[in-house]
Write a protein that holds these residues in place. Sequence first.
Motif, short mmCIF file in Angstrom:
data_model
loop_
_atom_site.label_atom_id
_atom_site.label_comp_id
_atom_site.label_asym_id
_atom_site.label_seq_id
_atom_site.Cartn_x
_atom_site.Cartn_y
_atom_site.Cartn_z
N ILE A 11 64.25 1.48 51.10
CA ILE A 11 64.13 0.23 51.42
C ILE A 11 62.93 -0.17 52.19
O ILE A 11 62.25 -1.06 51.98
N ARG A 12 62.71 0.76 53.13
CA ARG A 12 61.64 0.40 54.18
C ARG A 12 60.00 0.36 53.10
O ARG A 12 59.23 -0.34 53.24
N ALA A 13 60.12 1.44 52.13
CA ALA A 13 58.93 1.44 51.32
C ALA A 13 58.89 0.42 50.68
O ALA A 13 57.60 -0.44 50.25
N GLY A 14 59.96 -0.11 50.00
CA GLY A 14 59.92 -1.39 49.17
C GLY A 14 59.48 -2.76 50.00
O GLY A 14 58.99 -3.65 49.34
N ILE A 15 59.91 -2.71 51.29
CA ILE A 15 59.75 -3.75 52.06
C ILE A 15 58.05 -3.82 52.07
O ILE A 15 57.29 -4.77 52.25
N GLY A 16 57.53 -2.62 52.46
CA GLY A 16 55.93 -2.66 52.75
C GLY A 16 55.12 -2.89 51.48
O GLY A 16 54.22 -3.72 51.65
N LEU A 17 55.61 -2.24 50.39
CA LEU A 17 55.00 -2.78 49.14
C LEU A 17 55.07 -4.14 48.94
O LEU A 17 54.21 -4.81 48.24
N LEU A 18 56.18 -4.80 48.96
CA LEU A 18 56.53 -6.23 48.73
C LEU A 18 55.48 -6.98 49.69
O LEU A 18 54.76 -8.09 49.29
N GLY A 19 55.48 -6.53 50.93
CA GLY A 19 54.57 -7.34 51.97
C GLY A 19 53.17 -7.10 51.51
O GLY A 19 52.40 -8.35 51.61
N ALA A 20 52.75 -6.10 51.00
CA ALA A 20 51.50 -6.00 50.70
C ALA A 20 50.80 -6.68 49.63
O ALA A 20 49.96 -7.38 49.47
N ILE A 21 51.78 -6.65 48.54
CA ILE A 21 51.57 -7.60 47.21
C ILE A 21 51.53 -9.04 47.64
O ILE A 21 50.77 -9.87 47.02
N GLY A 22 52.56 -9.48 48.42
CA GLY A 22 52.70 -10.93 48.84
C GLY A 22 51.45 -11.34 49.61
O GLY A 22 50.83 -12.35 49.36
N PHE A 23 50.78 -10.46 50.45
CA PHE A 23 49.68 -10.76 51.06
C PHE A 23 48.53 -10.87 50.23
O PHE A 23 47.54 -11.83 50.34
N ALA A 24 48.40 -10.02 49.31
CA ALA A 24 47.19 -10.16 48.34
C ALA A 24 47.23 -11.33 47.49
O ALA A 24 45.97 -11.88 47.27
N LEU A 25 48.29 -11.66 46.88
CA LEU A 25 48.41 -12.89 45.99
C LEU A 25 48.21 -14.17 47.04
O LEU A 25 47.25 -15.02 46.75
N SER A 26 48.63 -14.18 48.39
CA SER A 26 48.35 -15.44 49.25
C SER A 26 46.90 -15.29 49.52
O SER A 26 46.36 -16.32 49.82
N TYR A 27 46.17 -14.07 49.86
CA TYR A 27 44.97 -14.08 50.21
C TYR A 27 44.00 -14.63 49.36
O TYR A 27 43.07 -15.29 49.45
N ASP A 28 44.34 -14.39 47.94
CA ASP A 28 43.40 -14.87 46.94
C ASP A 28 43.37 -16.30 46.72
O ASP A 28 42.41 -16.95 46.78
N ALA A 29 44.63 -16.96 46.90
CA ALA A 29 44.71 -18.35 46.86
C ALA A 29 44.17 -18.91 48.11
O ALA A 29 43.30 -20.06 47.85
N LEU A 30 44.37 -18.44 49.05
CA LEU A 30 43.71 -19.38 50.35
C LEU A 30 42.17 -18.87 50.51
O LEU A 30 41.50 -19.82 51.04
N ARG A 31 41.57 -17.72 49.92
CA ARG A 31 40.29 -17.88 49.78
C ARG A 31 39.45 -18.71 48.81
O ARG A 31 38.64 -19.31 49.22
N GLN A 32 40.05 -19.03 47.90
CA GLN A 32 39.72 -20.11 46.89
C GLN A 32 39.89 -21.46 47.71
O GLN A 32 38.90 -22.44 47.47
N MET A 33 41.04 -21.78 48.48
CA MET A 33 41.01 -22.89 49.14
C MET A 33 39.90 -23.15 50.40
O MET A 33 39.37 -24.24 50.56
N ALA A 34 39.68 -21.98 50.90
CA ALA A 34 38.45 -21.97 52.01
C ALA A 34 36.86 -22.44 51.04
O ALA A 34 36.48 -23.13 51.74
N ALA A 35 36.90 -21.84 49.81
CA ALA A 35 35.64 -22.40 49.18
C ALA A 35 35.78 -23.98 48.85
O ALA A 35 34.71 -24.67 48.93
N ALA A 36 36.99 -24.35 48.60
CA ALA A 36 37.00 -25.75 48.28
C ALA A 36 36.90 -26.58 49.67
O ALA A 36 36.56 -27.95 49.31
N VAL A 37 36.94 -26.33 50.70
CA VAL A 37 36.83 -26.87 51.90
C VAL A 37 35.35 -26.66 52.37
O VAL A 37 35.33 -27.15 53.66
N HIS A 38 34.68 -26.03 51.63
CA HIS A 38 32.94 -25.98 52.01
C HIS A 38 32.75 -24.68 52.86
O HIS A 38 31.90 -25.01 53.76
N ILE A 39 33.63 -23.77 53.10
CA ILE A 39 33.53 -22.73 53.97
C ILE A 39 32.35 -21.96 53.09
O ILE A 39 32.87 -21.35 51.95
N ARG A 40 31.38 -21.24 53.73
CA ARG A 40 30.29 -20.73 52.86
C ARG A 40 30.37 -19.34 52.97
O ARG A 40 30.68 -18.68 53.70
#
Length: 277
Positions: A11-40
């Motif tokens: 269960i602990r390993a699953g929680i860690g894996l789920l957290g890593a995947i969720g962070f990666a997906l959120s990271y990609d979306a937020l990085r594109q949002m940063a480009a949209a607000v003109h962060i260079r």
Amino acid sequence: MTAAIPGTAAIRAGIGLLGAIGFALSYDALRQMAAAVHIRGPLTYAFPLVIDGFIAIGIGSLLILRAASPHARLYVWALVGLATATSIWANALHAIRLNQAPRHSSTLLLDDVTVGVLSAIPPLALAGAVHLYLLVHRHNQPERHNRHNSAGKATATFDRQSSSTGHQPARSAPSSPAPAAHTADTAAGDGTNDPVAPQPTAKARSQGRPATASMDELLAIGRTAPRGRGGRISRRNVEAAIRAAGHSIGKDRLTEATRALQDEADRHEAEHAYADA
């Protein structure tokens, strides 16, 4: 030692894996949002850490402040909830605007209000992180202060009491070996082979020496005793301080005094944390 529940490691390993995947997906979306607000340039890769990283810092602060006042914990929970809601909103807005964009286009077009709100997130996160640090620092400061000063206060108080009452530390030596030796000698004189003395009954223990100090006096002495591990009231140190002051104390009265001192310390710590918050 409590046995581990089967499947806990998985269960602990699953929680860690789920957290890593969720962070990666959120990271990609937020990085594109940063480009949209003109962060260079490469700074777009740091923008997701401001939001999701603040959530991680807030959860860690809640673990450290688990013994703090409800007011302080509610404040931290509010910051964590706000950061989480911001991350969810930005991820959802990213998907909606991409879905509304022309076909085969990956360019995000945001309105002025959205761009302004997203641009204000980094300085707000900086201010919130600094305030979290100050809150955690104030919560841990009283415990370190008590550990450094308790030894000196106990020594000074004992010196004043010794000079005023004339009591010497030698009086604190336990007197229990004398009855044991007397019992052993009596048994040997009777010709028995077993020198072990029988254990005293509860009635015999209750007929020991009368108390030499009131509970208020015992609590006053106990407050000068050094704290134990983790800043908790130490039963052994309280007993040593009371006997060093020339007073006798039974097991029941020592338990009562220790509990009263711990309750008092817990109340003072909670009041201090609430006032600082």
